[in-house]
Scaffold this active site. Structure first.
Site, PDB file in Angstrom:
ATOM      1  N   ARG A 188     -11.950   6.089  10.087  1.00 17.60           N
ATOM      2  CA  ARG A 188     -11.430   4.726  10.159  1.00 17.60           C
ATOM      3  C   ARG A 188     -12.478   3.706   9.688  1.00 17.60           C
ATOM      4  O   ARG A 188     -12.156   2.730   9.023  1.00 17.60           O
ATOM      5  CB  ARG A 188     -11.004   4.426  11.599  1.00 17.60           C
ATOM      6  CG  ARG A 188     -10.371   3.076  11.790  1.00 17.60           C
ATOM      7  CD  ARG A 188      -9.115   2.934  10.967  1.00 17.60           C
ATOM      8  NE  ARG A 188      -8.403   1.701  11.253  1.00 17.60           N
ATOM      9  CZ  ARG A 188      -7.350   1.277  10.579  1.00 17.60           C
ATOM     10  NH1 ARG A 188      -6.898   1.996   9.575  1.00 17.60           N
ATOM     11  NH2 ARG A 188      -6.751   0.159  10.885  1.00 17.60           N
ATOM     12  N   SER A 219       0.834  -1.195   0.000  1.00 16.11           N
ATOM     13  CA  SER A 219       0.000   0.000   0.000  1.00 16.11           C
ATOM     14  C   SER A 219       0.878   1.257   0.000  1.00 16.11           C
ATOM     15  O   SER A 219       1.804   1.350  -0.805  1.00 16.11           O
ATOM     16  CB  SER A 219      -0.923  -0.059   1.225  1.00 16.11           C
ATOM     17  OG  SER A 219      -1.922   0.907   1.161  1.00 16.11           O
ATOM     18  N   HIS A 257      -8.003  -5.249  -0.109  1.00 17.30           N
ATOM     19  CA  HIS A 257      -6.698  -4.599   0.048  1.00 17.30           C
ATOM     20  C   HIS A 257      -5.908  -5.187   1.219  1.00 17.30           C
ATOM     21  O   HIS A 257      -4.691  -5.286   1.181  1.00 17.30           O
ATOM     22  CB  HIS A 257      -6.928  -3.097   0.242  1.00 17.30           C
ATOM     23  CG  HIS A 257      -5.665  -2.292   0.286  1.00 17.30           C
ATOM     24  ND1 HIS A 257      -4.706  -2.353  -0.710  1.00 17.30           N
ATOM     25  CD2 HIS A 257      -5.191  -1.409   1.199  1.00 17.30           C
ATOM     26  CE1 HIS A 257      -3.707  -1.533  -0.402  1.00 17.30           C
ATOM     27  NE2 HIS A 257      -3.974  -0.959   0.751  1.00 17.30           N
ATOM     28  N   ASP A 258      -6.612  -5.569   2.267  1.00 13.43           N
ATOM     29  CA  ASP A 258      -5.960  -6.115   3.467  1.00 13.43           C
ATOM     30  C   ASP A 258      -5.192  -7.406   3.207  1.00 13.43           C
ATOM     31  O   ASP A 258      -4.456  -7.866   4.081  1.00 13.43           O
ATOM     32  CB  ASP A 258      -6.992  -6.370   4.565  1.00 13.43           C
ATOM     33  CG  ASP A 258      -7.160  -5.154   5.469  1.00 13.43           C
ATOM     34  OD1 ASP A 258      -6.386  -4.194   5.329  1.00 13.43           O
ATOM     35  OD2 ASP A 258      -8.072  -5.184   6.326  1.00 13.43           O
ATOM     36  N   ASP A 285      -8.638  -6.661  -4.491  1.00 11.89           N
ATOM     37  CA  ASP A 285      -8.275  -5.347  -3.947  1.00 11.89           C
ATOM     38  C   ASP A 285      -8.864  -4.266  -4.847  1.00 11.89           C
ATOM     39  O   ASP A 285      -8.429  -4.092  -5.981  1.00 11.89           O
ATOM     40  CB  ASP A 285      -6.746  -5.244  -3.906  1.00 11.89           C
ATOM     41  CG  ASP A 285      -6.257  -3.955  -3.269  1.00 11.89           C
ATOM     42  OD1 ASP A 285      -7.089  -3.050  -3.020  1.00 11.89           O
ATOM     43  OD2 ASP A 285      -5.045  -3.850  -3.019  1.00 11.89           O
TER      44      ASP A 285
END
Lengths: 200, 384
Positions: B227, B157, B357-358, B324
């Protein structure tokens, strides 16, 4: 330096020193590794199989995960001296389009494929009435990634149609051995066909 | 309890701090008189100092990349899946360094540090920092540690963006660039998500133009919302569906017909948001999102990324993950394409994973395998 499979060795023998090479369907990367080491070649391998990609990384070549059915749009015209495609032509959606793409990004191309008119394969169909299986075509019909079989005559007809000039042809017989009778009746006795091609 | 620590963990770790007194000229034109970087190291630096790997963290990460802190024996560092004995960044061979980015809030100089000119916390007065600035500070950290050249710089990232910038800015100081789930620049959609996050923070009544410390308040709600939004974009729809579905917290079959936490996914997001507020600073969050938005190394070469990469010497490993959508495979592919255009050595793998994405933080088998295989190559080159 590791020894190459005989068909790959014949391909390697066609590659000159310090050429820029693109290998379409590079498998475990052993051909490119050999060309990097023995010919000071540079370039890339394209592969879609995860295990092949990992082995290619282990072999220290440059491998790009790619689907050849999406073309070679990552590469400019004439970006390579040599574009190689070993035993991959029969596994792509549109062999004709990929051949055109090959000779767009490369000055010359090397293509190898299993000849579907090889006499042992003819025997499978003609006598046994079964889809052929052989050393070079080791999959059952329902699981094979090979979707576009062709013969030596078919390939040469396609080249003529696409305006592709055949510079050289070789064949290998069973167990990748030299063909019998000095290559007489290649479409019958050749199990693997190898071509060097360029734009006409 | 040390016997609870798995054998392939780097074990207990403690942060260290490096003080830099030479002024730092920032890309924004402002200057910092000096600064501190918090960092951690894992493994041992060899005599030639040739086995050092720099790991760069993402938006909300910090220097605690692997192992366990004594005060939190449950949660390992953020990249524990990839750093440790026998893992891709094998600490039996490599000396792994990870620092908290300048502007961070976990020990490196940032908005919650004291401004030497005023004696107050920097707060909103902390200058904006960029990926290029971070590379500069990390290069000074390398000098401080006696590392002339990193065997590799790696990150996912925003961390991958730093690895890319390293390859451009200091080609002679980096052996390999490992760029995971990253992009050469953010898309409009990405900037849009960041802007919503920033507006959530900045419109919180407790934000006080970023001078909330002085007011004795914290923009908790804003940071929490930022968040929560981020978390939605880090997961794929499939991963969220698998993890939560429409599960509800209560056993009762009837809806509550109110706005209390009802669905598991609501509970998860609120928990993530609230726990984040306790460990993160809102001004740092703002700074990090702007660093993401501004990142565009091709801007210096008229938008031509291949030209920006012209002086790169290090081979690259670029990987992306199929699900992602924050940094999609197409974004990684843009980096690959530019490297191909300029005849650089590059390897690219698109990993099938449904974590979104994680995924770059997860022990996805194919990801770990290709990362390990590549690092074997790096190890062979530096002879470890």
């Amino acid at each position: 330096m590791t020894t190459l499979r005989p068909d790959l060795q014949m391909v390697a023998d066609w590659v000159g020193k310090k050429q820029r090479v693109l290998d379409l369907g590079c498998g475990d990367g052993s051909l490119l590794r050999y060309l990097f080491d023995s010919r000071q070649a540079t370039g890339y391998g394209l592969e879609i199989d995860p295990a092949g990609i990992t082995q290619s990384v282990a072999n220290g070549i440059n491998v790009i995960e790619s689907d050849l059915d999406e073309g070679l749009s990552d590469f400019d015209d004439d970006a390579f001296d040599q574009v190689i495609m070993t035993q991959t032509l029969q596994a792509v959606q549109r062999p004709d389009q990929l051949l055109r793409e090959m000779l767009r990004v490369g000055r010359t191309g090397i293509v190898t494929f299993p000849n579907f008119a090889y006499y042992r394969l003819r025997y499978h169909i003609a006598v046994r009435g079964r889809m052929p299986m052989s050393e070079a075509l080791s999959y059952a019909w329902y699981e094979t990634p090979n979707i576009h079989f062709c013969t030596i005559r078919d390939f040469e007809a396609l080249c003529a149609e696409l305006g592709i000039h055949i510079l050289e042809r070789r064949v290998l017989s069973h167990d990748l051995k030299r063909p019998p009778l000095r290559g007489f009746l290649p479409n019958l006795f050749g199990e693997i066909a190898l071509y060097r091609i360029c734009r006409a | 309890m040390s016997d609870a620590i798995p054998p392939n963990s780097v074990g207990w770790v403690t942060p260290r701090y490096a003080q830099f007194d030479e002024p730092l000229a920032l890309e924004s034109g402002r200057e910092l008189p000096g600064y501190t970087l918090a960092y951690e190291t894992y493994g041992t630096l060899n005599a030639q100092a040739s086995n050092a790997i720099l790991v760069c963290h993402a938006l909300s990460g910090n220097h605690h990349a692997a192992g366990f802190h004594a005060d939190d024996a449950k949660k390992p560092g953020w990249w524990d899946a990839c750093i440790g004995p026998g893992k891709p960044l094998d600490t039996n061979r490599f000396f792994v360094v990870c620092s908290n980015n300048l502007g961070g809030c976990h020990g490196s100089t940032g908005p919650i540090s004291e401004n030497p000119e005023t004696g107050e916390l920097y707060g909103a007065d902390f200058p904006m920092v960029t990926v290029k600035d971070w590379v500069q500070t990390q290069a000074r950290l390398a000098d401080h540690l006696g590392i002339e050249r990193w065997a590799a710089v790696a990150g996912g990232s925003l961390g991958g963006m730093q690895a890319l910038q390293w390859a451009i800015d200091a080609p002679e100081r980096i052996g390999h660039a490992i760029v995971i789930a990253a992009a050469a620049k953010l898309s409009a959609q990405n900037i849009a998500f960041n802007e919503v996050a920033r507006q959530a923070i900045r419109s919180d009544p407790d934000f006080n133009d970023g001078r909330y410390h002085r007011a004795g308040a914290t923009p908790r709600t804003g940071l929490m919302l930022a968040r929560m939004l981020g978390h939605i974009t880090y997961l794929s729809e499939a991963a969220m569906g698998e993890k939560f579905g429409r599960e509800r917290r209560s056993e009762q079959s009837d809806y509550g017909f109110d706005y209390n936490v009802e669905f598991e996914v609501e509970s998860y997001l609120r928990h993530q948001g609230q726990s984040f507020v306790d460990r993160f600073d809102a001004n740092t969050y703002l700074l990090m999102t702007k660093a993401l938005d501004y990142f565009d190394p091709a801007a210096a070469t008229g938008g031509d990324l291949a030209a920006a990469l012209a002086n790169v010497r290090s081979p690259f490993l670029v990987t992306s993950f199929t699900s992602d959508w924050r940094f999609p495979p197409a974004a990684s592919h843009e980096i690959v394409r530019a490297l191909l255009d300029t005849n650089k050595r590059v390897n690219y793998a698109e990993i099938r994973a449904n974590h979104g994405h994680d995924a770059f933080l997860m022990p996805v088998p194919r990801y770990l395998e290709i990362f390990s295989t590549y690092m074997q190559r790096v190890a062979d080159e530096v002879g470890v």
